[in-house]
Design a protein around this motif. Structure first.
Motif, PDB file in Angstrom:
ATOM      1  N   ASP A  37      -1.262  13.060  -7.046  1.00 51.14           N
ATOM      2  CA  ASP A  37      -2.263  12.101  -7.507  1.00 51.14           C
ATOM      3  C   ASP A  37      -3.655  12.703  -7.414  1.00 51.14           C
ATOM      4  N   LEU A  38      -3.912  13.352  -6.279  1.00 52.65           N
ATOM      5  CA  LEU A  38      -5.243  13.925  -6.053  1.00 52.65           C
ATOM      6  C   LEU A  38      -5.553  15.038  -7.044  1.00 52.65           C
ATOM      7  N   ASP A  39      -4.516  15.746  -7.495  1.00 47.54           N
ATOM      8  CA  ASP A  39      -4.727  16.789  -8.497  1.00 47.54           C
ATOM      9  C   ASP A  39      -5.259  16.193  -9.799  1.00 47.54           C
ATOM     10  N   LEU A  40      -4.889  14.927 -10.060  1.00 44.75           N
ATOM     11  CA  LEU A  40      -5.306  14.267 -11.289  1.00 44.75           C
ATOM     12  C   LEU A  40      -6.661  13.573 -11.152  1.00 44.75           C
ATOM     13  N   ILE A  41      -6.842  12.880 -10.021  1.00 44.30           N
ATOM     14  CA  ILE A  41      -8.020  12.013  -9.914  1.00 44.30           C
ATOM     15  C   ILE A  41      -9.133  12.600  -9.059  1.00 44.30           C
ATOM     16  N   GLY A  42      -8.894  13.754  -8.439  1.00 45.73           N
ATOM     17  CA  GLY A  42      -9.928  14.374  -7.625  1.00 45.73           C
ATOM     18  C   GLY A  42      -9.663  14.202  -6.144  1.00 45.73           C
ATOM     19  N   ARG A  43     -10.237  15.060  -5.346  1.00 53.91           N
ATOM     20  CA  ARG A  43      -9.950  15.081  -3.914  1.00 53.91           C
ATOM     21  C   ARG A  43     -10.631  13.964  -3.139  1.00 53.91           C
ATOM     22  N   SER A  44     -11.621  13.320  -3.718  1.00 59.33           N
ATOM     23  CA  SER A  44     -12.264  12.170  -3.067  1.00 59.33           C
ATOM     24  C   SER A  44     -12.162  10.977  -4.003  1.00 59.33           C
TER      25      SER A  44
ATOM     26  N   ARG B 235       0.844  -1.183   0.000  1.00 57.30           N
ATOM     27  CA  ARG B 235       0.000   0.000   0.000  1.00 57.30           C
ATOM     28  C   ARG B 235       0.882   1.236   0.000  1.00 57.30           C
ATOM     29  N   ARG B 236       0.585   2.166  -0.895  1.00 60.00           N
ATOM     30  CA  ARG B 236       1.350   3.399  -1.003  1.00 60.00           C
ATOM     31  C   ARG B 236       0.398   4.593  -0.979  1.00 60.00           C
ATOM     32  N   LEU B 237       0.820   5.643  -0.320  1.00 55.71           N
ATOM     33  CA  LEU B 237      -0.027   6.820  -0.164  1.00 55.71           C
ATOM     34  C   LEU B 237      -0.462   7.401  -1.504  1.00 55.71           C
ATOM     35  N   VAL B 238      -1.723   7.782  -1.584  1.00 54.55           N
ATOM     36  CA  VAL B 238      -2.203   8.602  -2.689  1.00 54.55           C
ATOM     37  C   VAL B 238      -1.802  10.027  -2.348  1.00 54.55           C
ATOM     38  N   LYS B 239      -0.820  10.554  -3.057  1.00 56.41           N
ATOM     39  CA  LYS B 239      -0.228  11.846  -2.703  1.00 56.41           C
ATOM     40  C   LYS B 239      -0.954  13.009  -3.372  1.00 56.41           C
ATOM     41  N   GLY B 240      -0.507  14.206  -3.029  1.00 53.37           N
ATOM     42  CA  GLY B 240      -1.140  15.423  -3.523  1.00 53.37           C
ATOM     43  C   GLY B 240      -1.191  15.506  -5.028  1.00 53.37           C
TER      44      GLY B 240
ATOM     45  N   ASN C 290     -11.044   4.922 -14.313  1.00 59.69           N
ATOM     46  CA  ASN C 290     -10.359   6.144 -14.711  1.00 59.69           C
ATOM     47  C   ASN C 290      -9.267   6.518 -13.716  1.00 59.69           C
ATOM     48  N   SER C 291      -9.564   6.448 -12.412  1.00 60.03           N
ATOM     49  CA  SER C 291      -8.582   6.825 -11.412  1.00 60.03           C
ATOM     50  C   SER C 291      -7.421   5.825 -11.376  1.00 60.03           C
ATOM     51  N   ILE C 292      -7.724   4.532 -11.513  1.00 64.08           N
ATOM     52  CA  ILE C 292      -6.670   3.518 -11.514  1.00 64.08           C
ATOM     53  C   ILE C 292      -5.729   3.729 -12.693  1.00 64.08           C
ATOM     54  N   ASN C 293      -6.268   4.138 -13.834  1.00 63.37           N
ATOM     55  CA  ASN C 293      -5.438   4.372 -15.019  1.00 63.37           C
ATOM     56  C   ASN C 293      -4.472   5.529 -14.824  1.00 63.37           C
ATOM     57  N   LEU C 294      -4.710   6.355 -13.810  1.00 66.98           N
ATOM     58  CA  LEU C 294      -3.838   7.502 -13.549  1.00 66.98           C
ATOM     59  C   LEU C 294      -2.832   7.233 -12.438  1.00 66.98           C
ATOM     60  N   CYS C 295      -2.764   5.994 -11.978  1.00 69.87           N
ATOM     61  CA  CYS C 295      -1.839   5.644 -10.897  1.00 69.87           C
ATOM     62  C   CYS C 295      -0.397   5.849 -11.352  1.00 69.87           C
ATOM     63  N   ARG C 296       0.395   6.502 -10.525  1.00 67.60           N
ATOM     64  CA  ARG C 296       1.781   6.812 -10.891  1.00 67.60           C
ATOM     65  C   ARG C 296       2.659   5.562 -10.961  1.00 67.60           C
TER      66      ARG C 296
ATOM     67  N   PRO D 281      -5.605   7.599   5.563  1.00 67.48           N
ATOM     68  CA  PRO D 281      -5.494   8.210   4.239  1.00 67.48           C
ATOM     69  C   PRO D 281      -5.875   7.247   3.118  1.00 67.48           C
ATOM     70  N   TRP D 282      -6.118   7.814   1.932  1.00 67.19           N
ATOM     71  CA  TRP D 282      -6.314   7.005   0.740  1.00 67.19           C
ATOM     72  C   TRP D 282      -4.977   6.387   0.349  1.00 67.19           C
ATOM     73  N   VAL D 283      -5.030   5.142  -0.127  1.00 69.26           N
ATOM     74  CA  VAL D 283      -3.806   4.463  -0.560  1.00 69.26           C
ATOM     75  C   VAL D 283      -4.047   3.728  -1.877  1.00 69.26           C
TER      76      VAL D 283
END
Length: 201
Positions: A34-41, A27-32, A47-53, A189-191
């Protein structure tokens, strides 16, 4: 399809868990960023998984780990032409397999480990997003916990201390790595949940 390769750092004890076959997810932190790309919640949407770093299912993570150097040897920055996969030829070895009774002359932090001497690769098989506190007993064990079988009562550990609850043992492991405000287990936190197959080179 082009396969993405991304470096990922593991502590020595978690590298040992990978080598032992105990660790099959992280498990790795969803960082700032990441949130800028996939949204704050964030939600576990395609779609969000496809944007995973860290990449997508089928992509690879190459493990960065601590390396010990002995007798004042220096690890080459570029891959030697005669490299055969054995760091011992250059007076170096991985901390996860080094003998405890030998003192290294220097230590290379995982963040500086070059790609050429990576000995472990992870193939992503499943990805999702969740709160760290949503982890199940089974997933907590798959994070690399050791299991000591007792008389009807198992004990779980990641270091020298043992716990009777795998989720609590993972909580202690998580907090030993993530101690900043907003990142602890209590903060929930989100991970990114990354599941993988381990390949030893």
């Amino acid at each position: 399809m082009l396969v993405k390769e991304t470096p990922i750092i593991f502590s020595t004890q978690m590298v040992q868990a990978l080598l032992d076959g105990r660790k099959t997810q992280t498990r790795r932190l969803v960082k700032g960023e990441d949130l800028d790309l996939i949204g704050r919640s964030p939600k576990a949407t395609e779609n969000s998984i496809n944007l995973c770093r860290f990449g997508k299912v089928g992509d690879r993570l190459w493990v960065r780990e601590k390396i010990y150097c002995f007798d004042d040897h220096k690890l080459p920055k570029e891959c030697p032409t005669d490299f055969d996969g054995n760091l011992n030829n250059y007076g170096c070895t991985y901390a996860s397999i080094a003998r405890e009774d030998i003192c290294p002359s220097s230590v290379i932090s995982p963040i500086y480990m070059p790609r050429w001497c990576c000995g472990i690769e992870l193939v992503l098989t499943e990805m999702s997003i969740e709160r760290v506190g949503d982890i199940s007993d089974c997933d907590a064990i798959s994070e690399g916990l050791k299991i000591e079988r007792g008389k009807g009562l198992d004990r779980y550990s990641y270091g020298s201390r043992e716990y009777f609850d795998p989720q609590y043992a993972f909580r202690m492991l998580w907090n030993s790595i993530n101690s900043k405000d907003g990142t602890t287990f209590t903060d929930n936190p989100w991970v990114w949940v990354l599941k993988f197959e381990v390949e030893i080179k």
